[in-house]
Scaffold this active site. Sequence first.
Site, PDB file in Angstrom:
ATOM      1  N   LEU A 222       0.863  -1.191   0.000  1.00  0.00           N
ATOM      2  CA  LEU A 222       0.000   0.000   0.000  1.00  0.00           C
ATOM      3  C   LEU A 222       0.891   1.229   0.000  1.00  0.00           C
ATOM      4  O   LEU A 222       1.771   1.347   0.864  1.00  0.00           O
ATOM      5  CB  LEU A 222      -0.875   0.044   1.255  1.00  0.00           C
ATOM      6  CG  LEU A 222      -2.131  -0.819   1.344  1.00  0.00           C
ATOM      7  CD1 LEU A 222      -2.753  -0.639   2.723  1.00  0.00           C
ATOM      8  CD2 LEU A 222      -3.121  -0.445   0.266  1.00  0.00           C
ATOM      9  N   HIS A 223       0.671   2.127  -0.936  1.00  0.00           N
ATOM     10  CA  HIS A 223       1.494   3.339  -0.924  1.00  0.00           C
ATOM     11  C   HIS A 223       0.791   4.565  -1.485  1.00  0.00           C
ATOM     12  O   HIS A 223       1.278   5.686  -1.302  1.00  0.00           O
ATOM     13  CB  HIS A 223       2.776   3.104  -1.726  1.00  0.00           C
ATOM     14  CG  HIS A 223       2.564   3.124  -3.207  1.00  0.00           C
ATOM     15  ND1 HIS A 223       2.045   2.051  -3.893  1.00  0.00           N
ATOM     16  CD2 HIS A 223       2.798   4.093  -4.139  1.00  0.00           C
ATOM     17  CE1 HIS A 223       1.976   2.347  -5.183  1.00  0.00           C
ATOM     18  NE2 HIS A 223       2.407   3.584  -5.359  1.00  0.00           N
ATOM     19  N   ARG A 224      -0.334   4.412  -2.161  1.00  0.00           N
ATOM     20  CA  ARG A 224      -0.938   5.569  -2.820  1.00  0.00           C
ATOM     21  C   ARG A 224      -1.472   6.564  -1.781  1.00  0.00           C
ATOM     22  O   ARG A 224      -2.128   6.165  -0.820  1.00  0.00           O
ATOM     23  CB  ARG A 224      -2.051   5.136  -3.774  1.00  0.00           C
ATOM     24  CG  ARG A 224      -1.509   4.369  -4.964  1.00  0.00           C
ATOM     25  CD  ARG A 224      -2.468   4.288  -6.114  1.00  0.00           C
ATOM     26  NE  ARG A 224      -1.821   3.609  -7.239  1.00  0.00           N
ATOM     27  CZ  ARG A 224      -1.027   4.208  -8.126  1.00  0.00           C
ATOM     28  NH1 ARG A 224      -0.816   5.506  -8.041  1.00  0.00           N
ATOM     29  NH2 ARG A 224      -0.463   3.519  -9.091  1.00  0.00           N
TER      30      ARG A 224
END
Length: 395
Positions: A222-224
């Site tokens: 997860l990074h957005r």
Amino acid sequence: MSAPAWPAQLGPVICVVGARPNFMKMAPILRAFAAHSPAIPVVLVHTGQHYDRSMNDRLFEDLKLPHPDINLGVGSGSHTVQTAEVMRRFEPVLDDYRPSCVLVVGDVNSTLACSLVAVKKEIPVVHVEAGLRSYDRRMPEEINRVLTDQMADRLYTTERSAQANLEAEGIDAARVCFVGNVMIDSLLHNRAMARPVAQTLAEAGIAADWLAPGSAYGVITLHRPSNVDQPETLQPLLATLARISEHLPLIFAMHPRTRANIERFGLQELLPAARIAVLPPQGYLEMLGLMDGARLVLTDSGGLQEETTALGVPCLTLRENTERPITVEQGSNTLVGIVPASIEQATQAVLAGAGKSGRMPELWDGQAAERIAADLYAWLSAAAATPHAEGVRHV
């Protein structure tokens, strides 16, 4: 018969990398350029947009990328600051080398910034991975994609739908060439060298008995910003992952941005260590090994949607849209959004045996970079032979 020579009037091709996804795309291109007859001369420029030195070194080693000829050392900053700083530092490089073209990949800030500088200096731009669209203008990457494609003289696409997107935006089909996916070139080239899961866990300090040999597990990334920058979004996502981990142990390769926000919002207790192994960002071969052995992957990454399709591993994408629709239409990807019930329902379907394995899309065969090398040589040679060819800028 002697081998063909690189046209004397053409300078080198400047190839630009800036962030992690670029490295996987550029490695097969550089191999193909070196193997082409004649060899295509290259100047490799690293903008330094990805500024973790140890991770940079690891990725270059894993992918057997040559060390950059030039590192602009831009580092972090807002989108505006980073883009402007890349432009400022890249312009003297073009003055020094007078390249035949600038080749950019993907959709990061460096891609847009270097394209802008090249266009202003009337140097042709070549865009690899052109035409992908999420149609979500809130994504900075979408803006980078659209603008880069408008500037590019030669556009290489990964899937046929990309050409329709480009034509709808007024881009002449003659500028577009469907070659396949260089990201898959890297995956197929390196799959046999992927790190075993047990080794990756051990190197991260995870106890040997956390995952029994041969046991099923899932992988998370997860990074957005839309998923991790607001506690009202991140908290229910983490709680959902914790519930999923009761049925399937999860390996969370955690992006620094995500880690910082989890700590800032005080959400650490939502990740039970007994069921969720939190790892730092992983090298390419480690991440490839994690995905290859996974029961499923939960992600908001565009690249992982493609890689899981190539591996035949079910992928649940925690987004409402994707710029890679072929991974949904033909591959193993399912868009599930960020509503907890939808994510859990889709996960249970995979665990019950209803996950998508998909099929390998057209031209995702490990030869995309060779097709790029052949076409680029022909295109540049034709431009050199006809200096006033329509649609091609010249230095």
